[in-house]
Design a protein around this motif. Structure first.
Motif, short mmCIF file in Angstrom:
data_model
loop_
_atom_site.label_atom_id
_atom_site.label_comp_id
_atom_site.label_asym_id
_atom_site.label_seq_id
_atom_site.Cartn_x
_atom_site.Cartn_y
_atom_site.Cartn_z
N THR A 1 4.87 27.95 38.23
CA THR A 1 4.65 29.40 38.35
C THR A 1 5.07 30.13 37.08
O THR A 1 4.49 31.16 36.72
N GLN A 2 6.08 29.58 36.37
CA GLN A 2 6.57 30.23 35.15
C GLN A 2 5.86 29.74 33.89
O GLN A 2 6.11 30.26 32.81
N LEU B 1 18.35 15.24 45.38
CA LEU B 1 17.80 15.48 44.04
C LEU B 1 16.28 15.56 44.08
O LEU B 1 15.68 16.36 43.35
N TYR B 2 15.66 14.74 44.93
CA TYR B 2 14.20 14.79 45.05
C TYR B 2 13.75 16.18 45.50
O TYR B 2 12.83 16.77 44.92
N ARG B 3 14.40 16.72 46.51
CA ARG B 3 14.04 18.07 46.99
C ARG B 3 14.30 19.11 45.90
O ARG B 3 13.50 20.04 45.72
N SER B 4 15.40 18.96 45.19
CA SER B 4 15.76 19.92 44.13
C SER B 4 14.75 19.89 43.00
O SER B 4 14.29 20.93 42.52
N VAL B 5 14.37 18.69 42.55
CA VAL B 5 13.42 18.56 41.44
C VAL B 5 12.03 19.00 41.87
O VAL B 5 11.27 19.58 41.07
N ALA B 6 11.66 18.76 43.14
CA ALA B 6 10.37 19.24 43.63
C ALA B 6 10.32 20.77 43.57
O ALA B 6 9.28 21.36 43.22
N ALA B 7 11.45 21.41 43.89
CA ALA B 7 11.51 22.88 43.79
C ALA B 7 11.42 23.30 42.32
O ALA B 7 10.77 24.31 42.00
N ASP B 8 12.07 22.55 41.43
CA ASP B 8 11.99 22.84 39.99
C ASP B 8 10.55 22.73 39.49
O ASP B 8 10.10 23.54 38.67
N GLY C 1 5.44 25.06 30.22
CA GLY C 1 4.90 24.11 29.25
C GLY C 1 4.32 22.89 29.95
O GLY C 1 4.91 22.37 30.90
N LYS C 2 3.19 22.45 29.45
CA LYS C 2 2.46 21.35 30.08
C LYS C 2 3.26 20.06 30.06
O LYS C 2 3.28 19.30 31.04
N THR C 3 3.95 19.77 28.96
CA THR C 3 4.70 18.52 28.83
C THR C 3 5.82 18.43 29.87
O THR C 3 6.00 17.40 30.52
N LEU C 4 6.58 19.53 30.03
CA LEU C 4 7.67 19.54 30.99
C LEU C 4 7.13 19.42 32.42
O LEU C 4 7.70 18.69 33.24
N ILE C 5 6.05 20.09 32.71
CA ILE C 5 5.46 20.03 34.05
C ILE C 5 5.03 18.60 34.36
O ILE C 5 5.27 18.09 35.46
N GLN C 6 4.38 17.95 33.39
CA GLN C 6 3.95 16.56 33.60
C GLN C 6 5.15 15.63 33.81
O GLN C 6 5.10 14.71 34.63
#
Length: 315
Positions: A56-57, A43-50, A60-65
């Protein structure tokens, strides 16, 4: 990319990772089973990819944070937990594993010690019979300093202790590693180093004895020698273990013997490195210090040696 659809598809993974992290943060990594630990890493690798995709897309700042916080928490728990386990394994090795390996390989260590002592006794005896013999082993300037000026050379360390200490450590480590690596020469180089260093200390011992400087000389040697010499004997034992695997693999295939005896040798090496570092500090700062009385140096050396023997004898 449809942002809302992507979030809806990926959000269960984020929630699951958050739930696992909360469990780890409350009860530590050992609270997870082996399946959950693999899931946490995945999951860590998957979320890091997310997180990389979200940046890149520009979702939204809140989701990225939020994703940044989640990956940081996961990284901290996974890698700090791993380091914690490594420290615990190292602690367990130095408390119990190393003494057990010393006891298991005692015959090889004793053989290495005997080779060193043999060289020392031979040089000491010949130097007393023929004083010119020591010129074959001891540098001429050292002989001149002791015979002509009745001085020892350790005073040159005073004032440059940090530099001297680091140089001493490196020299001792190189000698010890050379004794270990000498095992691949079927033990010939290991034997050479042990006997040669024994010859050297024996010749120097005779030199200072002939010029009535034995007491201050051995007062200098005792404190650091209590750790340094056993470390060299342990390194010699490691080299002899490798030589045994090469020459006498016994019931093992030679490659399997190298793996088995090599594993024991490596464990001995791990054990002697702290000994050599500590011995270098003592030799640089304590042994040559003129302020410390010689009887204190003798007591310190004997005390360290007794502690080392008791440590290596623990069950």
């Amino acid at each position: 990319m449809n942002i809302q659809r992507w979030i809806g598809r990926r959000e269960p993974n984020w929630q699951r990772l958050d739930a696992l992290l909360k469990k780890v943060e409350q009860k530590r990594l050992k609270s997870l089973g082996s399946t959950e630990i693999r899931e946490l890493a995945s999951l860590y690798r998957s979320v890091a990819a997310d997180l990389a995709r979200a940046r890149t897309q520009q979702v939204g700042k809140t989701l990225i944070q939020s994703l940044q916080s989640l990956t940081t928490r996961a990284y901290t728990q996974i890698y700090q937990g791993s380091r914690r386990q490594e420290w615990q394994a190292a602690k367990k090795f130095y408390l119990w594993g190393f003494p057990q390996v010393v006891q298991q390989t005692f015959l090889y260590i004793a053989t290495a010690t005997a080779m060193f002592i043999f060289g020392g006794l031979i040089a000491w005896w010949y130097a007393w019979q023929d004083p010119s013999f020591m010129s074959l082993l001891v540098p001429a300037e050292l002989i001149s300093l002791v015979r002509d000026k009745h001085e020892l050379w350790m005073g040159s360390i005073v004032g440059i202790e940090p530099l001297a200490s680091s140089n001493i450590m490196m020299n001792n480590i190189l000698v010890s590693f050379g004794a270990v690596a000498g095992g691949i020469t079927a033990g010939l180089y290991t034997i050479y180093l042990l006997v040669f260093n024994g010859l050297l200390i024996g010749a120097i011992g005779a030199l200072v004895g002939q010029n009535n400087l034995a007491y201050p000389f051995w007062a200098f040697v005792f404190p650091h020698g209590a750790l340094e010499l056993p470390a060299i004997f342990l390194a010699g034992g490691s080299g002899l273990l490798l030589a045994r695997a090469i020459l006498f693999p016994g019931q093992y295939r030679r490659l399997d013997a190298l793996k088995f005896y090599g594993s024991l040798a490596v464990q001995l090496v791990f054990g002697i490195v702290p000994m050599l570092i500590f011995a270098g500090l003592i030799e640089g700062f304590f042994s040559p210090n003129p302020v410390i009385p010689d009887p204190i140096k003798y007591l310190a050396g004997m005390g360290l040696f007794v502690l080392l023997v008791r440590y290596c004898s623990r069950k």
